[in-house]
Design a protein around this motif. Structure first.
Motif, PDB file in Angstrom:
ATOM      1  N   UNK A   1      -0.033  43.558  16.826  1.00 54.66           N
ATOM      2  CA  UNK A   1      -0.017  44.063  15.449  1.00 54.66           C
ATOM      3  C   UNK A   1       0.694  43.074  14.531  1.00 54.66           C
ATOM      4  N   UNK A   2       1.818  42.530  14.969  1.00 55.18           N
ATOM      5  CA  UNK A   2       2.562  41.560  14.155  1.00 55.18           C
ATOM      6  C   UNK A   2       1.700  40.342  13.828  1.00 55.18           C
ATOM      7  N   UNK A   3       1.067  39.757  14.859  1.00 56.23           N
ATOM      8  CA  UNK A   3       0.243  38.582  14.613  1.00 56.23           C
ATOM      9  C   UNK A   3      -1.014  38.917  13.802  1.00 56.23           C
ATOM     10  N   UNK A   4      -1.535  40.113  13.962  1.00 53.18           N
ATOM     11  CA  UNK A   4      -2.669  40.543  13.143  1.00 53.18           C
ATOM     12  C   UNK A   4      -2.308  40.610  11.676  1.00 53.18           C
ATOM     13  N   UNK A   5      -1.157  41.180  11.370  1.00 47.60           N
ATOM     14  CA  UNK A   5      -0.694  41.254   9.979  1.00 47.60           C
ATOM     15  C   UNK A   5      -0.427  39.860   9.433  1.00 47.60           C
ATOM     16  N   UNK A   6       0.169  38.999  10.235  1.00 43.93           N
ATOM     17  CA  UNK A   6       0.451  37.630   9.813  1.00 43.93           C
ATOM     18  C   UNK A   6      -0.837  36.877   9.485  1.00 43.93           C
ATOM     19  N   UNK A   7      -1.824  36.960  10.350  1.00 45.57           N
ATOM     20  CA  UNK A   7      -3.102  36.273  10.118  1.00 45.57           C
ATOM     21  C   UNK A   7      -3.806  36.851   8.898  1.00 45.57           C
ATOM     22  N   UNK A   8      -3.767  38.168   8.715  1.00 42.39           N
ATOM     23  CA  UNK A   8      -4.384  38.792   7.544  1.00 42.39           C
ATOM     24  C   UNK A   8      -3.746  38.297   6.257  1.00 42.39           C
ATOM     25  N   UNK A   9      -2.403  38.209   6.221  1.00 40.04           N
ATOM     26  CA  UNK A   9      -1.714  37.735   5.023  1.00 40.04           C
ATOM     27  C   UNK A   9      -2.060  36.289   4.707  1.00 40.04           C
ATOM     28  N   UNK A  10      -2.119  35.446   5.714  1.00 37.06           N
ATOM     29  CA  UNK A  10      -2.484  34.052   5.495  1.00 37.06           C
ATOM     30  C   UNK A  10      -3.925  33.962   4.994  1.00 37.06           C
ATOM     31  N   UNK A  11      -4.819  34.719   5.584  1.00 42.06           N
ATOM     32  CA  UNK A  11      -6.235  34.698   5.205  1.00 42.06           C
ATOM     33  C   UNK A  11      -6.425  35.149   3.758  1.00 42.06           C
ATOM     34  N   UNK A  12      -5.748  36.209   3.324  1.00 42.08           N
ATOM     35  CA  UNK A  12      -5.939  36.698   1.958  1.00 42.08           C
ATOM     36  C   UNK A  12      -5.344  35.738   0.946  1.00 42.08           C
ATOM     37  N   UNK A  13      -4.266  35.036   1.271  1.00 38.72           N
ATOM     38  CA  UNK A  13      -3.706  34.067   0.334  1.00 38.72           C
ATOM     39  C   UNK A  13      -4.625  32.866   0.182  1.00 38.72           C
ATOM     40  N   UNK A  14      -5.258  32.451   1.260  1.00 40.78           N
ATOM     41  CA  UNK A  14      -6.169  31.315   1.197  1.00 40.78           C
ATOM     42  C   UNK A  14      -7.451  31.700   0.471  1.00 40.78           C
ATOM     43  N   UNK A  15      -7.912  32.931   0.640  1.00 40.43           N
ATOM     44  CA  UNK A  15      -9.190  33.366   0.085  1.00 40.43           C
ATOM     45  C   UNK A  15      -9.136  33.672  -1.409  1.00 40.43           C
TER      46      UNK A  15
END
Length: 96
Positions: A14-28
Motif C-alpha cells: 500500500x505504501x509503495x502504491x501510494x508513492x507511485x501514484x503520487x509520482x505519476x500524478x505529478x508527472x502527468x
C-alpha cells in the motif's frame, strides 16, 4: 508469526502504491492552453523563451537546510492551434 508478516507485506505494498501514484500524478499534470481564436484546446507548444527565474520555498514545507527549494521560471510560450492554425504567444510561470 505468519499473520504479522502478512500485514507488514500488505502495508508495504500500500505504501509503495501510494508513492507511485503520487509520482505519476505529478508527472502527468500538463498545462492546457486554449486558442483565443477558435477556443480549441488542441494546441501545440512550438517553443519558449525564458524571461526570468527565481528560487522559492513553499509555505509550510522544506527543511532548515533548504531541502525543499523550487525553481520558478517565467516563460514566453510560442503556441499554434492544430485546428485553425492560429499562432499566438502566452506568458506562463512554471515551477520545478
Amino acid at each position: 508469526m505468519l499473520n504479522n508478516s502478512g500485514i507488514f507485506i500488505i502495508l508495504l505494498v500500500v505504501f509503495f502504491g501510494i508513492l507511485i501514484f503520487n509520482i505519476y500524478t505529478k508527472v502527468r499534470k500538463k498545462e492546457i492552453h486554449e486558442c483565443p481564436k477558435c477556443k480549441s484546446t488542441n494546441v501545440l507548444e512550438l517553443g519558449h523563451e525564458t524571461k526570468g527565474s527565481r528560487t522559492v520555498i513553499p509555505n509550510g514545507g522544506g527543511s532548515p537546510a533548504g531541502g525543499d527549494v523550487r525553481l520558478q521560471l517565467d516563460l514566453d510560450l510560442e503556441l499554434r492551434c492544430k485546428d485553425c492554425g492560429y499562432g499566438f504567444r502566452k506568458k506562463v510561470t512554471r515551477t520545478y
